[in-house]
Design a protein around this motif. Structure first.
Motif, PDB file in Angstrom:
ATOM      1  N   PRO A 102       0.682  -1.244   0.010  1.00 20.98           N
ATOM      2  CA  PRO A 102       0.085  -0.147   0.210  1.00 20.98           C
ATOM      3  C   PRO A 102       0.954   1.345   0.081  1.00 20.98           C
ATOM      4  O   PRO A 102       2.055   1.220   0.592  1.00 20.98           O
ATOM      5  CB  PRO A 102      -0.799  -0.100   1.240  1.00 20.98           C
ATOM      6  N   GLY A 103       0.261   2.328  -0.571  1.00 24.74           N
ATOM      7  CA  GLY A 103       1.196   3.662  -0.526  1.00 24.74           C
ATOM      8  C   GLY A 103       0.891   4.040   1.115  1.00 24.74           C
ATOM      9  O   GLY A 103       0.275   3.549   1.546  1.00 24.74           O
ATOM     10  N   PRO A 104       2.053   4.552   1.478  1.00 24.46           N
ATOM     11  CA  PRO A 104       3.146   5.341   0.727  1.00 24.46           C
ATOM     12  C   PRO A 104       4.499   4.461   0.725  1.00 24.46           C
ATOM     13  O   PRO A 104       5.446   4.966   0.240  1.00 24.46           O
ATOM     14  CB  PRO A 104       3.436   6.596   1.614  1.00 24.46           C
ATOM     15  N   LEU A 105       4.335   3.207   0.697  1.00 20.90           N
ATOM     16  CA  LEU A 105       5.456   2.142   0.789  1.00 20.90           C
ATOM     17  C   LEU A 105       5.909   1.732  -0.576  1.00 20.90           C
ATOM     18  O   LEU A 105       4.873   1.825  -1.328  1.00 20.90           O
ATOM     19  CB  LEU A 105       4.989   0.976   1.589  1.00 20.90           C
ATOM     20  N   ARG A 106       7.151   1.703  -0.668  1.00 19.49           N
ATOM     21  CA  ARG A 106       7.766   1.114  -2.039  1.00 19.49           C
ATOM     22  C   ARG A 106       8.859   0.150  -1.876  1.00 19.49           C
ATOM     23  O   ARG A 106       9.551   0.332  -0.656  1.00 19.49           O
ATOM     24  CB  ARG A 106       8.239   2.532  -2.827  1.00 19.49           C
ATOM     25  N   PRO A 107       9.036  -0.807  -2.600  1.00 21.38           N
ATOM     26  CA  PRO A 107      10.193  -1.402  -2.179  1.00 21.38           C
ATOM     27  C   PRO A 107      11.513  -1.053  -2.127  1.00 21.38           C
ATOM     28  O   PRO A 107      11.847  -0.010  -2.739  1.00 21.38           O
ATOM     29  CB  PRO A 107      10.174  -2.488  -3.416  1.00 21.38           C
TER      30      PRO A 107
END
Length: 265
Positions: A30-35
């Protein structure tokens, strides 16, 4: 309800780690997460954790033997996000499971992170660990056997044990979806006695990583295993993180970085 800080002993923490195609990992976030990328790969895995002497942090250490003990499992994806002081790192935990009826009830209520009930079969010797997990709802089954090793071998993510240890130490903040799904619960692990050992994976089965809907063929590969044993640790609740969009949306993926770019000393 204000959530308490907890003290514990990490009796065993087995991390089985995968190299994952960034786009496959991004679809699960889910945002705001990124790999968080290492050598062009996302990093994901399974944490098989036995905690002992779990108690409120204010309870004296001498009474720790009276604390709770439980077997737990978490699936994890290393992530980064933009914080007020720059890029922060941690892990996203899409699912947790526990053998403890109390943890299943209290997770997401008295402390962060909803937990599902599961049955654990564990065999341990000084040199060998086998943990099998069967969730009671029938999902995300795991069966892992790892033997201890004197050094980290065969990893394409990390050059050696020191590099792997530093990477995972920097990911002490964990966020997981709430039952309502409107924000992410957060918890941070802290210890002054961090130490890990290398493991060699003898066998593994994971319905999470073997699911082609999550990970198309070729998008996830076993990389390495790490073991932590008998480490005192504290757990601090973090402010909830508001999600910007559902996990089905694909966040932007940053350019690949090396471990030296992403870890702290």
């Amino acid at each position: 309800m204000r959530q308490p800080r907890l003290s514990s002993v990490v009796e065993r923490r087995l991390l089985v780690n995968y190299r994952v195609a960034p786009e496959a990992a991004a679809r699960l976030l889910p945002g705001p997460l990124r790999p968080q990328l290492v050598h062009g790969y996302a990093v994901a895995g399974i944490c098989l954790l036995r905690l002992g002497r779990v108690r409120p942090a204010r309870v004296p250490e001498a009474l720790g033997a009276l604390g709770l003990r439980s077997e737990n499992m978490a699936h994890r994806i290393a992530v980064e996000w933009d914080g007020p002081d720059g890029v922060e790192t941690g892990v996203y935990i899409p699912r947790r499971a526990t053998a403890s009826r109390l943890n299943a009830w209290a997770g997401g209520r008295l402390f962060p992170g909803a937990h599902d009930r599961a049955d654990f079969a564990v065999h341990e010797t000084p040199d060998l660990l086998r943990v099998a997990v069967a969730p009671r709802d029938g999902g995300t089954r795991v069966d892992v056997t790892v033997e201890l090793s004197d050094e980290l071998r065969g990893s394409e993510l990390f050059a050696d044990l020191a590099e792997a240890s530093a990477f995972f130490r920097s990911g002490a903040k964990g966020f997981s979806p709430t039952r309502a799904g409107r924000h992410l619960d957060g918890m941070e692990l802290g210890t002054d006695a961090w130490r890990v050992e290398a493991g060699r994976i003898r066998s593994t089965a994971s319905s999470f990583f073997e699911d082609p809907d999550r990970f198309p063929p070729g998008s996830a590969a076993l990389d390495c295993a790490l073991v932590m044993r008998d480490v005192p640790a504290g757990w601090r609740p973090l402010p909830a993180m508001t999600t910007g969009r559902g996990a089905e949306a694909v966040p932007a993926v940053r350019a690949a970085v090396t471990p030296s770019d992403t870890v702290t000393a």
